[in-house]
Scaffold this motif. Structure first.
Motif, PDB file in Angstrom:
ATOM      1  N   LYS A 114       9.760 -12.276  12.868  1.00  0.00           N
ATOM      2  CA  LYS A 114      10.816 -12.050  11.066  1.00  0.00           C
ATOM      3  C   LYS A 114      10.553 -11.206   9.585  1.00  0.00           C
ATOM      4  CE  LYS A 114      12.757 -16.887  12.496  1.00  0.00           C
ATOM      5  NZ  LYS A 114      14.688 -15.670  12.618  1.00  0.00           N
ATOM      6  N   ARG A 115       9.697 -10.506  10.768  1.00  0.00           N
ATOM      7  CA  ARG A 115       8.639  -9.140   9.552  1.00  0.00           C
ATOM      8  C   ARG A 115       8.716  -8.563  10.021  1.00  0.00           C
ATOM      9  NH1 ARG A 115       4.300  -9.998   6.195  1.00  0.00           N
ATOM     10  NH2 ARG A 115       3.291  -8.310   5.246  1.00  0.00           N
ATOM     11  N   LEU A 116       9.497  -7.280   9.103  1.00  0.00           N
ATOM     12  CA  LEU A 116       9.641  -5.691   9.104  1.00  0.00           C
ATOM     13  C   LEU A 116       8.149  -5.175   7.956  1.00  0.00           C
ATOM     14  CD1 LEU A 116      10.943  -3.214  10.145  1.00  0.00           C
ATOM     15  CD2 LEU A 116      12.774  -3.625   8.045  1.00  0.00           C
ATOM     16  N   ASN A 117       7.112  -4.580   8.576  1.00  0.00           N
ATOM     17  CA  ASN A 117       6.130  -4.472   8.006  1.00  0.00           C
ATOM     18  C   ASN A 117       6.725  -2.642   8.040  1.00  0.00           C
ATOM     19  OD1 ASN A 117       4.633  -5.865   8.213  1.00  0.00           O
ATOM     20  ND2 ASN A 117       4.255  -5.957   9.975  1.00  0.00           N
ATOM     21  N   VAL A 118       6.418  -2.199   6.061  1.00  0.00           N
ATOM     22  CA  VAL A 118       7.278  -1.053   6.016  1.00  0.00           C
ATOM     23  C   VAL A 118       6.086   0.302   5.173  1.00  0.00           C
ATOM     24  CG1 VAL A 118       8.216   0.869   4.905  1.00  0.00           C
ATOM     25  CG2 VAL A 118       9.212  -1.111   5.859  1.00  0.00           C
ATOM     26  N   SER A 119       5.532   1.477   5.291  1.00  0.00           N
ATOM     27  CA  SER A 119       4.481   1.817   4.704  1.00  0.00           C
ATOM     28  C   SER A 119       4.933   3.301   4.695  1.00  0.00           C
ATOM     29  CB  SER A 119       2.970   1.597   5.530  1.00  0.00           C
ATOM     30  OG  SER A 119       1.928   2.344   4.621  1.00  0.00           O
ATOM     31  N   THR A 120       4.235   3.430   3.192  1.00  0.00           N
ATOM     32  CA  THR A 120       4.794   5.372   2.679  1.00  0.00           C
ATOM     33  C   THR A 120       3.797   5.360   1.925  1.00  0.00           C
ATOM     34  OG1 THR A 120       6.625   6.580   1.856  1.00  0.00           O
ATOM     35  CG2 THR A 120       6.011   4.282   0.743  1.00  0.00           C
ATOM     36  N   THR A 121       3.041   6.490   1.626  1.00  0.00           N
ATOM     37  CA  THR A 121       2.612   6.959   0.755  1.00  0.00           C
ATOM     38  C   THR A 121       2.892   8.653  -0.101  1.00  0.00           C
ATOM     39  OG1 THR A 121       0.552   6.226   2.206  1.00  0.00           O
ATOM     40  CG2 THR A 121      -0.478   8.363   0.074  1.00  0.00           C
ATOM     41  N   VAL A 122       2.870   8.223  -1.458  1.00  0.00           N
ATOM     42  CA  VAL A 122       3.408   9.626  -2.231  1.00  0.00           C
ATOM     43  C   VAL A 122       2.277   9.943  -3.089  1.00  0.00           C
ATOM     44  CG1 VAL A 122       5.174   8.296  -2.432  1.00  0.00           C
ATOM     45  CG2 VAL A 122       3.898   7.864  -4.030  1.00  0.00           C
ATOM     46  N   GLN A 123       2.242  10.931  -3.400  1.00  0.00           N
ATOM     47  CA  GLN A 123       1.587  11.712  -4.016  1.00  0.00           C
ATOM     48  C   GLN A 123       2.512  11.838  -5.743  1.00  0.00           C
ATOM     49  OE1 GLN A 123      -0.816  15.157  -2.503  1.00  0.00           O
ATOM     50  NE2 GLN A 123       1.054  14.751  -0.991  1.00  0.00           N
ATOM     51  N   LEU A 124       1.488  11.316  -6.541  1.00  0.00           N
ATOM     52  CA  LEU A 124       2.515  11.731  -8.382  1.00  0.00           C
ATOM     53  C   LEU A 124       2.082  12.529  -8.236  1.00  0.00           C
ATOM     54  CD1 LEU A 124       0.816   8.373  -9.544  1.00  0.00           C
ATOM     55  CD2 LEU A 124       3.681   8.564  -7.862  1.00  0.00           C
ATOM     56  N   SER A 125       3.515  13.687  -9.606  1.00  0.00           N
ATOM     57  CA  SER A 125       2.841  14.978 -10.166  1.00  0.00           C
ATOM     58  C   SER A 125       1.962  14.662 -11.159  1.00  0.00           C
ATOM     59  CB  SER A 125       4.750  15.647 -10.395  1.00  0.00           C
ATOM     60  OG  SER A 125       5.225  14.020 -11.608  1.00  0.00           O
ATOM     61  N   GLY A 126       1.729  15.948 -11.101  1.00  0.00           N
ATOM     62  CA  GLY A 126       1.644  16.085 -12.764  1.00  0.00           C
ATOM     63  C   GLY A 126       1.583  16.474 -13.808  1.00  0.00           C
ATOM     64  N   ASN A 127       1.185  16.368 -14.606  1.00  0.00           N
ATOM     65  CA  ASN A 127       1.450  17.029 -16.039  1.00  0.00           C
ATOM     66  C   ASN A 127       0.717  18.057 -16.795  1.00  0.00           C
ATOM     67  OD1 ASN A 127       2.094  13.704 -15.514  1.00  0.00           O
ATOM     68  ND2 ASN A 127       4.060  14.488 -17.041  1.00  0.00           N
ATOM     69  N   THR A 128       1.452  18.711 -17.314  1.00  0.00           N
ATOM     70  CA  THR A 128       0.675  20.153 -17.835  1.00  0.00           C
ATOM     71  C   THR A 128      -0.031  19.731 -19.641  1.00  0.00           C
ATOM     72  OG1 THR A 128       2.647  20.835 -19.009  1.00  0.00           O
ATOM     73  CG2 THR A 128       1.831  21.996 -16.575  1.00  0.00           C
ATOM     74  N   ASN A 129      -0.992  17.963 -19.456  1.00  0.00           N
ATOM     75  CA  ASN A 129      -1.819  18.036 -20.403  1.00  0.00           C
ATOM     76  C   ASN A 129      -2.362  19.249 -21.224  1.00  0.00           C
ATOM     77  OD1 ASN A 129      -0.745  15.984 -19.685  1.00  0.00           O
ATOM     78  ND2 ASN A 129      -1.929  14.478 -19.767  1.00  0.00           N
ATOM     79  N   ILE A 130      -3.172  19.734 -20.062  1.00  0.00           N
ATOM     80  CA  ILE A 130      -3.823  20.378 -20.120  1.00  0.00           C
ATOM     81  C   ILE A 130      -3.718  21.888 -19.923  1.00  0.00           C
ATOM     82  CG2 ILE A 130      -6.521  21.928 -20.475  1.00  0.00           C
ATOM     83  CD1 ILE A 130      -7.715  18.652 -19.723  1.00  0.00           C
ATOM     84  N   ILE A 131      -4.278  23.484 -20.765  1.00  0.00           N
ATOM     85  CA  ILE A 131      -3.742  24.439 -20.409  1.00  0.00           C
ATOM     86  C   ILE A 131      -3.912  25.178 -20.617  1.00  0.00           C
ATOM     87  CG2 ILE A 131      -1.485  26.889 -20.318  1.00  0.00           C
ATOM     88  CD1 ILE A 131       0.221  24.029 -20.887  1.00  0.00           C
ATOM     89  N   SER A 132      -4.261  25.646 -19.515  1.00  0.00           N
ATOM     90  CA  SER A 132      -5.828  27.188 -19.737  1.00  0.00           C
ATOM     91  C   SER A 132      -5.445  28.550 -19.247  1.00  0.00           C
ATOM     92  CB  SER A 132      -7.460  26.947 -18.453  1.00  0.00           C
ATOM     93  OG  SER A 132      -7.863  28.064 -18.938  1.00  0.00           O
ATOM     94  N   VAL A 133      -5.428  29.491 -19.927  1.00  0.00           N
ATOM     95  CA  VAL A 133      -5.127  31.153 -19.924  1.00  0.00           C
ATOM     96  C   VAL A 133      -6.283  32.015 -20.088  1.00  0.00           C
ATOM     97  CG1 VAL A 133      -3.711  32.901 -21.233  1.00  0.00           C
ATOM     98  CG2 VAL A 133      -3.110  29.753 -21.372  1.00  0.00           C
TER      99      VAL A 133
END
Length: 407
Positions: free
Chosen positions: A373-392
């Motif tokens: 009576k148990r369904l095991n579900v697993s998923t792995t995600v990679q969160l998006s990044g952010n442009t907190n630092i911009i190096s030019v």
């Protein structure tokens, strides 16, 4: 917005201060009492006004403004200021009188002190129950670590399997130095529930600083969840002096010590890095450091719950992948995988996660080997990044004229 009121502690005490005017007044002038950048009603001191008359005018001006954080009382030779609430947070009140100095009357101040014992937040926290409260404003001072502990304990429990509704708690800080600002966060290295928003050197009440920041964060987190909060203007706050603002090195120290940062741009305080207290030793990229990443996780959790925490899935017949069925309500592990993959595609399109294709390839489901009576579900995600630092990198050279060759 939900408000959870708190009752003053039985041992609590309000803070008290004084304003003492001294004449003589040599010209008719108008003034306001300012408490943490909140102004009283305007009061006028006429030529030759007595101290008693000046005190009456000050009392009426303060009590005539509901926004003032203090109540004024005529004490014959001075004005007694009493905070409108009890607790150590009431000691953050700062009072001044704003008006022309040429009028003749001078004002001496005893800044409010003596506030003691903040309310216990236990009852208020219990009122939240099983609802989504994502961003919480702490109206008490950040130095009250007893209540920070209570927030952390409750917040950690909301990451658990039975609740799945994590929140972040924001306090305010107006310390003029980054070293002072990280005194509390740096001692709470594994606290991913609490955070502080700052306005260095500001005379605004710390919880007002936090409230203004939360208002900006909440609006952006709602309209564009994966977007970070840098450069969000905290209009309505009055920044501290330029000399109180933090250098890049100070801001780096603050973030690594668990404090958010802010910058003054064109006279307006702006959010910069917005982080929790979470910064375990030896972890260069703490998973729960940035507020925006927790907001992304809140969205992932919410969307997965929108599938499985429903009557469609609760108690449905559960069959192996290869078994035929005519029962439309029956579910199989591959049904769950397909549903999760659809969510992952949506999260990728919303820029909440990166590389949805890899996340889908790492999504699995199976009937539990020990519990049918148990369904095991697993998923792995990679969160998006952010442009907190911009190096030019800017490269340059010089133009040299071509050599002219003549026959």
């Amino acid at each position: 917005v939900t408000v959870y009121p708190m009752v003053d502690d039985g041992s609590g005490a309000a803070s008290e201060g004084e304003i003492t005017p001294e004449g003589p007044q040599v010209s008719d002038e108008s003034y306001v009492v300012r408490a943490n950048n909140i102004d009283s009603e305007v009061f006028t001191i006429a030529i030759g006004a007595t101290v008693a008359e000046i005190i009456t005018s000050i009392v009426d001006a303060i009590n005539g403004s509901l926004n003032m954080p203090v109540i004024a009382t005529d004490n014959t030779t001075d004005v007694v200021l009493t905070s409108k609430w009890e607790g150590t947070s009431a000691n953050d009140i700062v009072v001044s009188v704003v008006g022309p100095t040429a009028g003749g009357t001078t004002f001496a101040f005893t800044q409010p002190t003596g506030g003691a014992v903040n309310p216990d937040i236990t009852t208020a926290l219990a009122l939240i129950g099983d609802v989504w409260e994502t961003l919480v404003l702490n109206c008490l001072d950040v130095a009250d670590t007893t209540n920070l502990d209570l927030y952390q304990t409750e917040g950690e429990s909301r990451w658990g399997a039975l609740v799945r509704k994590p929140f972040i708690v924001f306090s305010g800080e107006t310390a003029t130095t980054a070293a002072s600002a990280i005194a509390i966060p740096d001692a709470r290295k594994t606290d991913k529930v609490n955070a502080q928003l700052v306005s260095p050197g500001s005379e605004d009440l710390p919880f007002v600083v936090a409230a203004r920041g939360v208002a900006r964060i909440a609006a952006l987190a709602d309209s564009n969840p994966p977007h970070d909060y840098g450069s969000q203007p905290l209009t309505g706050l009055v920044p501290g002096a330029d000399s109180d603002q933090w250098s890049y090195a100070d801001q780096d120290l603050a973030v690594k010590g668990g404090s958010s940062t802010a910058q003054v741009k064109d006279g307006v305080i702006n959010l910069s890095d917005t982080v929790t207290f979470y910064h375990p030793d030896g972890d260069a990229n703490p998973a729960y450091r940035y507020i925006v990443d927790i907001v992304k996780l809140q969205n992932v959790i919410y969307n997965l719950d929108a599938i499985f925490d429903t009557s469609e899935w609760a108690g449905a017949p559960l069959l192996p992948n290869d078994q035929p069925t005519t029962n439309r309500s029956a579910k199989k592990p591959k049904t769950a995988v397909a549903a999760v993959c659809a969510v992952l595609d949506g999260l990728g399109l919303d820029a909440i996660i990166s590389d949805a294709k890899t996340a889908k390839a790492n999504t699995f489901a199976e009937i539990d080997a020990a519990n049918p009576k148990r369904l095991n579900v697993s998923t792995t995600v990679q969160l998006s990044g952010n442009t907190n630092i911009i190096s030019v990198d800017l490269n340059f050279g010089f133009f040299f004229g071509a050599v002219t060759v003549t026959a």
